[in-house]
Design a protein around this motif. Sequence first.
Motif, mmCIF file in Angstrom:
data_model
loop_
_atom_site.group_PDB
_atom_site.id
_atom_site.type_symbol
_atom_site.label_atom_id
_atom_site.label_comp_id
_atom_site.label_asym_id
_atom_site.label_seq_id
_atom_site.Cartn_x
_atom_site.Cartn_y
_atom_site.Cartn_z
ATOM 1 N N GLU A 156 0.846 -1.193 0.000
ATOM 2 C CA GLU A 156 0.000 0.000 0.000
ATOM 3 C C GLU A 156 0.884 1.247 0.000
ATOM 4 O OE1 GLU A 156 -3.081 0.426 -0.561
ATOM 5 O OE2 GLU A 156 -3.437 -1.719 -0.707
ATOM 6 N N THR A 157 2.031 1.129 0.720
ATOM 7 C CA THR A 157 2.942 2.260 0.820
ATOM 8 C C THR A 157 3.511 2.604 -0.541
ATOM 9 O OG1 THR A 157 3.636 1.135 2.810
ATOM 10 C CG2 THR A 157 4.840 3.123 2.208
ATOM 11 N N ALA A 160 0.943 3.974 -2.973
ATOM 12 C CA ALA A 160 0.560 5.363 -2.705
ATOM 13 C C ALA A 160 1.709 6.321 -3.022
ATOM 14 C CB ALA A 160 0.137 5.511 -1.249
ATOM 15 N N ASN A 161 2.934 5.881 -2.717
ATOM 16 C CA ASN A 161 4.077 6.779 -2.892
ATOM 17 C C ASN A 161 4.513 6.900 -4.335
ATOM 18 O OD1 ASN A 161 4.232 7.269 -0.236
ATOM 19 N ND2 ASN A 161 5.914 5.877 0.166
ATOM 20 N N SER A 253 18.348 5.960 1.318
ATOM 21 C CA SER A 253 18.073 5.354 2.614
ATOM 22 C C SER A 253 19.296 4.568 3.087
ATOM 23 C CB SER A 253 16.858 4.442 2.502
ATOM 24 O OG SER A 253 16.629 3.782 3.700
ATOM 25 N N PHE A 254 19.736 3.598 2.295
ATOM 26 C CA PHE A 254 20.938 2.837 2.662
ATOM 27 C C PHE A 254 21.540 2.231 1.399
ATOM 28 C CE2 PHE A 254 17.434 -0.101 2.841
ATOM 29 C CZ PHE A 254 17.929 -1.278 2.308
ATOM 30 N N ASN A 256 23.671 -1.054 -0.334
ATOM 31 C CA ASN A 256 24.212 -2.406 -0.304
ATOM 32 C C ASN A 256 25.249 -2.527 -1.413
ATOM 33 O OD1 ASN A 256 22.633 -3.180 1.781
ATOM 34 N ND2 ASN A 256 21.189 -4.368 0.570
ATOM 35 N N ASN A 314 19.533 2.140 -2.186
ATOM 36 C CA ASN A 314 18.115 1.915 -1.854
ATOM 37 C C ASN A 314 17.501 3.227 -1.372
ATOM 38 O OD1 ASN A 314 17.694 -1.205 -1.951
ATOM 39 N ND2 ASN A 314 19.717 -0.830 -1.079
ATOM 40 N N MET A 315 16.449 3.633 -2.054
ATOM 41 C CA MET A 315 15.836 4.932 -1.778
ATOM 42 C C MET A 315 14.671 4.806 -0.795
ATOM 43 S SD MET A 315 17.659 6.650 -3.803
ATOM 44 C CE MET A 315 18.422 6.720 -5.387
ATOM 45 N N THR A 316 14.336 5.916 -0.215
ATOM 46 C CA THR A 316 13.200 5.901 0.722
ATOM 47 C C THR A 316 11.879 5.613 0.003
ATOM 48 O OG1 THR A 316 13.114 8.283 0.458
ATOM 49 C CG2 THR A 316 14.200 7.469 2.426
ATOM 50 N N GLU A 318 11.529 3.330 -2.071
ATOM 51 C CA GLU A 318 11.631 1.887 -2.347
ATOM 52 C C GLU A 318 12.211 1.558 -3.720
ATOM 53 O OE1 GLU A 318 7.851 0.842 0.518
ATOM 54 O OE2 GLU A 318 8.274 -0.450 -1.174
ATOM 55 N N ARG B 74 1.255 6.297 11.374
ATOM 56 C CA ARG B 74 1.638 6.559 9.982
ATOM 57 C C ARG B 74 1.096 7.921 9.524
ATOM 58 N NH1 ARG B 74 2.450 3.494 4.876
ATOM 59 N NH2 ARG B 74 1.270 4.676 3.381
ATOM 60 N N LYS B 152 7.608 4.014 6.190
ATOM 61 C CA LYS B 152 7.585 3.843 4.736
ATOM 62 C C LYS B 152 8.827 3.129 4.236
ATOM 63 C CE LYS B 152 4.461 7.609 3.877
ATOM 64 N NZ LYS B 152 4.109 8.758 3.109
ATOM 65 N N LYS B 153 9.109 1.999 4.850
ATOM 66 C CA LYS B 153 10.239 1.200 4.388
ATOM 67 C C LYS B 153 9.759 -0.243 4.199
ATOM 68 C CE LYS B 153 13.815 4.010 6.474
ATOM 69 N NZ LYS B 153 14.053 4.772 5.276
ATOM 70 N N ASN B 154 10.322 -0.934 3.196
ATOM 71 C CA ASN B 154 9.925 -2.327 3.002
ATOM 72 C C ASN B 154 10.653 -3.227 4.008
ATOM 73 O OD1 ASN B 154 12.509 -2.862 2.006
ATOM 74 N ND2 ASN B 154 11.887 -2.488 -0.115
ATOM 75 N N GLN B 157 14.441 -3.141 3.947
ATOM 76 C CA GLN B 157 14.976 -1.860 4.397
ATOM 77 C C GLN B 157 14.871 -1.718 5.915
ATOM 78 O OE1 GLN B 157 12.502 0.653 1.918
ATOM 79 N NE2 GLN B 157 14.222 1.168 0.606
ATOM 80 N N ARG B 164 21.361 -1.795 11.905
ATOM 81 C CA ARG B 164 22.368 -0.731 12.063
ATOM 82 C C ARG B 164 22.053 0.140 13.286
ATOM 83 N NH1 ARG B 164 21.898 0.100 6.454
ATOM 84 N NH2 ARG B 164 21.036 2.157 6.791
#
Lengths: 355, 183
Positions: A156-157, A160-161, A253-254, A256, A314-316, A318, B74, B152-154, B157, B164
């Motif tokens: 859903e996130t 929507a995003n 976001s992070f 890898n 990896n972006m916020t 997704e 949320r 809002k992270k999978n 993530q 961390r």
Amino acid sequence: MRSYKEQTEKILELVEKKKKAREKKNNILVTCSALAACAIIALFCTSLFSGKNQSASLPVDTKIFTPKTATTSDKSDNKTKPTKKRVNYEKPKTTTIPMTTESIKTTTTKNTPKIVFISTNSDKSLPSNDLSKTDSNVIIYNGKSYVNTCSLEESETSKANLLGEYLGTVSEESDDESTDDASSDDSSSDMNGKVYTINGYSESFRLGMVTRDTTTGNDYIHIFDDLDSLAYSVQSSGSELLNDILHIDKNLSFINYYSGTNLSEASTNQNDILTKIPETTIPQFIECLNTAFLINDGESAFENEDKKVALFFNMTDETTAQIYLTKDGYIFCDGLYFKTDSDIFYEVYNSLVEE
Amino acid sequence: MATDAEYYYQFLNGDNSGLEELVKMFNNNLILFINRYVNNLSTAEDLAADTFAELIVKKSPYIEKYSFKTWLFRIARNNAIDYIRKNRRHMNVSLPDYDTAEEDALERSVVKSEQQTELHASLKKLKKDYSDVLYLIYFDQMSYEEAGLILKKNNKQIKNLVFRAKQSLKETMIKEGFNYEEL
């Protein structure tokens, strides 16, 4: 601080305000919809009596109206806009052209830009000497070709995003001819879905296609990028690609990484970059990527080097941006090659590369 | 005892006591959560009220699939970020305009044990991303999935982020002489 009772009263007050605001908004929408429907019907009638083609006489932006009528499978839109049935737009026509090395699915309508889906065995998003190892999918929309650069499971996130304006549908072919050739086993045969713009990214660079895995019932969002357009957008430095187009500066976001010789393993064999690089080094490293300069002759550097490092940003939102590094300061991202002489590049590359 | 979703539907069916119960259950945690973004208790309180109101008006269809709390937090996060965007210039020059004793009292209502006090103090020293996720997991008792939904992270993530964050927390707590292993 308000007591619980006072806070509850405040909430109730806000609820009333919000309800009134919503009612007002709905009234305005209903009025506007009714006026628009009347205008369309009037214009349609005028065109009928004058004997002209209705679509030519509509003084509206067809790009706004046609996507929702482009596909009969978009039931919700048909439900909410019954007046469109009167307009009698042409139904989407789906055709499949079986080919030896690739299959093409198209969805066309009289009023929408044509969307073509192609499955091919090349991938510009990987360095050139790995092209033959991977299969890739391409969407052609508005005369531009978009290659599949990443895929993510729809939540859903993410829905929507990420998903913006609905552009059209690549429908599943219903013919029974595709049984004997090799392409019928190709995973691309499952790639049927709706195509959308992706929020936060230019439509001329990035689109998304939503598909459903029929065995698991899960939905996926496949990100498609027009890598050819980057040749015009990126003129000199890495920041034009990483920040201006991929928005790494705002959305990261992070990270890898994968290190090795077989990039086809990279997606399943990743590690957190922080296991090798101190966190304080990351901003300096990203700055070094931003200041790297665009080069035209980086391809041979990648072809001649077996050991590669793949970075997965990896972006916020997704999505994931992939960047490849090789020795001597070469950087590859989305079909473009960059070069840097920064010490921090070598520091990071040497820490990540597999001996 | 009724669940949060039951109180929610109780309120939707016209019983205001359902809302009061929800406020009792979540208001303090929600204000502290929002305050982590806006750094102003009075604004956080207003945004918390606005969040409850929004969830009531919109009648989220996801309450049964996840939980009322998850969707409340949320929406709260979205509201807080919207507020920061709209008031960015003003926030850069403003200082917290409330008595810190109020915030301490609010924190005491959430932080129950001495161990949690140590944890709470250490969390404040972490990067915002790290403290946000650990706060949701340790103090708001959320699962990784729920925390991921709010931030809002999978799944991947959120697991990486928690990993961390815990490493960073461990370093901070050890440096300050607290016992991380008991957590």
